[in-house]
Design a protein around this motif. Structure first.
Motif, PDB file in Angstrom:
ATOM      1  N   SER A 138      -1.459  -5.112   7.763  1.00 14.45           N
ATOM      2  CA  SER A 138      -1.143  -6.263   8.613  1.00 14.45           C
ATOM      3  C   SER A 138      -0.564  -7.398   7.780  1.00 14.45           C
ATOM      4  O   SER A 138       0.410  -8.075   8.194  1.00 14.45           O
ATOM      5  CB  SER A 138      -2.409  -6.732   9.340  1.00 14.45           C
ATOM      6  OG  SER A 138      -2.134  -7.858  10.139  1.00 14.45           O
ATOM      7  N   ARG A 141       3.012  -6.730   6.970  1.00 15.21           N
ATOM      8  CA  ARG A 141       3.917  -6.956   8.101  1.00 15.21           C
ATOM      9  C   ARG A 141       4.202  -8.471   8.260  1.00 15.21           C
ATOM     10  O   ARG A 141       5.335  -8.851   8.631  1.00 15.21           O
ATOM     11  CB  ARG A 141       3.310  -6.394   9.377  1.00 15.21           C
ATOM     12  CG  ARG A 141       3.355  -4.878   9.451  1.00 15.21           C
ATOM     13  CD  ARG A 141       2.918  -4.368  10.827  1.00 15.21           C
ATOM     14  NE  ARG A 141       3.040  -2.928  10.895  1.00 15.21           N
ATOM     15  CZ  ARG A 141       2.114  -2.063  10.486  1.00 15.21           C
ATOM     16  NH1 ARG A 141       0.969  -2.526   9.953  1.00 15.21           N
ATOM     17  NH2 ARG A 141       2.320  -0.767  10.575  1.00 15.21           N
ATOM     18  N   THR A 142       3.196  -9.280   8.006  1.00 14.86           N
ATOM     19  CA  THR A 142       3.431 -10.729   8.070  1.00 14.86           C
ATOM     20  C   THR A 142       4.427 -11.154   6.998  1.00 14.86           C
ATOM     21  O   THR A 142       5.350 -11.962   7.250  1.00 14.86           O
ATOM     22  CB  THR A 142       2.098 -11.480   7.890  1.00 14.86           C
ATOM     23  OG1 THR A 142       1.180 -11.056   8.904  1.00 14.86           O
ATOM     24  CG2 THR A 142       2.302 -12.983   7.969  1.00 14.86           C
ATOM     25  N   LEU A 144       6.671  -9.334   5.731  1.00 17.06           N
ATOM     26  CA  LEU A 144       7.994  -8.811   6.123  1.00 17.06           C
ATOM     27  C   LEU A 144       8.637  -9.713   7.165  1.00 17.06           C
ATOM     28  O   LEU A 144       9.860  -9.993   7.100  1.00 17.06           O
ATOM     29  CB  LEU A 144       7.834  -7.389   6.676  1.00 17.06           C
ATOM     30  CG  LEU A 144       9.102  -6.754   7.258  1.00 17.06           C
ATOM     31  CD1 LEU A 144      10.194  -6.646   6.191  1.00 17.06           C
ATOM     32  CD2 LEU A 144       8.782  -5.374   7.847  1.00 17.06           C
ATOM     33  N   ALA A 145       7.839 -10.205   8.093  1.00 12.52           N
ATOM     34  CA  ALA A 145       8.409 -11.101   9.115  1.00 12.52           C
ATOM     35  C   ALA A 145       8.929 -12.388   8.485  1.00 12.52           C
ATOM     36  O   ALA A 145      10.008 -12.911   8.860  1.00 12.52           O
ATOM     37  CB  ALA A 145       7.349 -11.412  10.169  1.00 12.52           C
ATOM     38  N   GLN A 179       9.601  -4.383   3.559  1.00  5.56           N
ATOM     39  CA  GLN A 179       9.607  -3.183   4.408  1.00  5.56           C
ATOM     40  C   GLN A 179       8.967  -1.992   3.674  1.00  5.56           C
ATOM     41  O   GLN A 179       8.194  -1.230   4.254  1.00  5.56           O
ATOM     42  CB  GLN A 179      11.041  -2.850   4.823  1.00  5.56           C
ATOM     43  CG  GLN A 179      11.612  -3.810   5.833  1.00  5.56           C
ATOM     44  CD  GLN A 179      13.062  -3.480   6.173  1.00  5.56           C
ATOM     45  OE1 GLN A 179      13.769  -2.816   5.383  1.00  5.56           O
ATOM     46  NE2 GLN A 179      13.525  -3.972   7.307  1.00  5.56           N
ATOM     47  N   VAL A 182       5.228  -2.415   3.595  1.00  6.52           N
ATOM     48  CA  VAL A 182       4.626  -2.063   4.889  1.00  6.52           C
ATOM     49  C   VAL A 182       4.519  -0.553   5.041  1.00  6.52           C
ATOM     50  O   VAL A 182       3.484  -0.028   5.485  1.00  6.52           O
ATOM     51  CB  VAL A 182       5.445  -2.687   6.040  1.00  6.52           C
ATOM     52  CG1 VAL A 182       5.013  -2.100   7.392  1.00  6.52           C
ATOM     53  CG2 VAL A 182       5.314  -4.195   6.045  1.00  6.52           C
ATOM     54  N   ASP A 186       1.108   1.511   5.435  1.00  7.32           N
ATOM     55  CA  ASP A 186       0.925   2.361   6.634  1.00  7.32           C
ATOM     56  C   ASP A 186       0.488   3.770   6.232  1.00  7.32           C
ATOM     57  O   ASP A 186      -0.339   4.394   6.912  1.00  7.32           O
ATOM     58  CB  ASP A 186       2.213   2.415   7.444  1.00  7.32           C
ATOM     59  CG  ASP A 186       2.459   1.138   8.245  1.00  7.32           C
ATOM     60  OD1 ASP A 186       1.482   0.372   8.421  1.00  7.32           O
ATOM     61  OD2 ASP A 186       3.600   0.935   8.695  1.00  7.32           O
TER      62      ASP A 186
END
Length: 421
Positions: A138, A141-142, A144-145, A179, A182, A186
């Motif tokens: 998680s 992903r933050t 990455l955003a 990316q 992430v 994952d």
């Protein structure tokens, strides 16, 4: 006349009566001798005639035998093998993660289905590791955003020349790195989820399970500790070895387009009740034994057949051939050859060498040496001698009656018994 000493010479006296023998007495003695001779001759002749009559009465009569022509039938020949049953599949159940065994969810020796839960390990450490991996994913992903937003702002400013293109490329590289981070996290989440799933051990195949080798509360090692085994029973395999000659005959039958049939009986059975088909032959003949290892597949829906059982198998080529059949009792062994007694011209018995084939019930197939019009002695062979004449009673050979069932190899009797109420 004779001279008496008391008298002088020249004086004659009569002969005494006991010294002289009359003629009639001589004749009577001669007749008596003739009569005795005739009695002896008659007695000898009578005994001779009586002995001849007895010898004639003791002469054995000409033996009578039952004889018949061989019958012609179409046969399917079988070859005999022996072997053992083996499971069609088997699996050693071992844990894929290390931990403490918490529960066992089966009864020893029962039939289990594929996917059935068997063992449960303590999953708390693996659930915690999974939650940690999800948190890291998680956070990635933050990041990455944020990298994508910064790249978007830099791209808008580059047209106004408010930011250098080098800065834009750096932010674009940061997005790609985020990316990748992430994706890596994952994968860690997926691995941790698999570890949690591996704490619940399920049956990979259906079949009969063995007993548990480890009880609840024990620690087990990943890919090392054997928990139990499972063998698949339906279908089941029957593995057997055959000689090179039998293998060649089976191959010739397959080339002729015949479908081989397999029938198996267990050691306590008299008939071949289990049916199957050959699905495998090894890729070479064993050099030390000269045999070929083969396998048959047998349906076992009731799970009666168990791996390790011994069985007798017969394999049919599927090719039908005509053959002459005579009673098996009519075939005799003369040293190294087989013979049958045939009645020829003038009812004279002849010994005919033959080549025998398979047994069909109470009959025996004759491969060569016999013609369909030959008259074979089928009863009374012990009284018929080659070269002797016999009286023939013509009979007919019945079709093959079932052979006496072989006595099964039963288990030993119980050692003890008690009275039933």
């Amino acid at each position: 006349m004779y001279l008496s000493p008391s008298t002088g010479p020249g004086v004659a006296t009569p002969t005494p009566p006991d010294v002289r023998e009359s003629a009639p007495r001589k004749i009577s003695r001669l007749g008596l001798g003739i009569i005795l001779l005739l009695i002896v001759l008659l007695a000898y002749g009578g005994w001779t005639l009586f002995g001849a009559r007895e010898a004639h009465a003791d002469a054995p009569p000409m033996p009578t035998v039952n004889a018949a022509r061989p019958i012609q039938r179409s046969l399917v020949e079988w070859d005999d093998y022996s072997g053992r049953f083996e499971p069609s599949r088997w699996v050693d159940i071992k844990p894929r993660v290390s931990g403490q065994l918490r529960a066992v969810h089966f009864r020893d020796g029962e039939i289990v289905r594929q996917g059935q839960l068997l063992f449960t390990l303590d999953d708390r450490p693996f659930v915690a590791a999974l939650n940690e991996a999800r948190a890291r994913a998680s956070a990635a992903r933050t990041a990455l955003a944020l990298a994508r937003a910064e790249l978007a702002r830099a791209t808008a400013l580059v047209d106004d020349e408010a930011i250098s293109r080098e800065e834009v490329d750096t932010r674009r590289a940061a997005v790609a790195s985020a990316q990748s981070q992430v994706a890596a996290l994952d994968a860690v989440v997926q691995q941790r989820a698999l570890d949690v799933d591996f704490t619940r051990i399920r049956a990979p195949i259906g079949g009969r399970i063995s007993d548990r080798r480890v009880h609840g509360g024990n620690l087990v090692a990943a890919n090392d500790t054997l928990l139990t085994t499972i063998v698949a029973l339906d279908p089941i395999h029957f593995v057997f070895d055959g000689s090179e000659g039998l293998y060649l005959r089976a191959q010739r039958s397959r080339e002729a387009g015949a479908a081989p049939q397999v029938e198996i009986r267990l050691q306590d059975e008299a008939d071949y009740r289990w049916k199957g088909r050959v699905d495998f032959n090894d890729n070479r003949i064993a050099a030390d034994s000269g045999t070929m290892r083969s396998r048959a597949v047998v349906a076992n829906p009731t799970h009666f057949l168990t791996p390790g059982m011994f069985g007798n198998m017969r394999l049919a080529s599927g090719v039908r051939r005509d053959a002459l059949l005579v009673p098996d009792a009519a075939v005799m062994t003369d040293q190294a050859r087989k013979i049958v007694l045939v009645v020829g011209k003038g009812n004279v018995v002849e010994a005919r060498p033959v080549t025998v084939g398979a047994r069909v019930g109470t009959l025996r197939a004759i491969r060569s040496g016999l013609r369909p019009d030959d008259v074979v002695v089928i009863d009374g062979v012990q009284m018929a001698q080659p070269g002797a004449k016999v009286n023939v009673r013509a009979v007919r050979i019945a079709d093959a009656a079932p052979a006496p069932a072989p006595q099964p190899d039963l288990a030993p009797p119980p050692s003890q018994a008690t009275l039933a109420n």
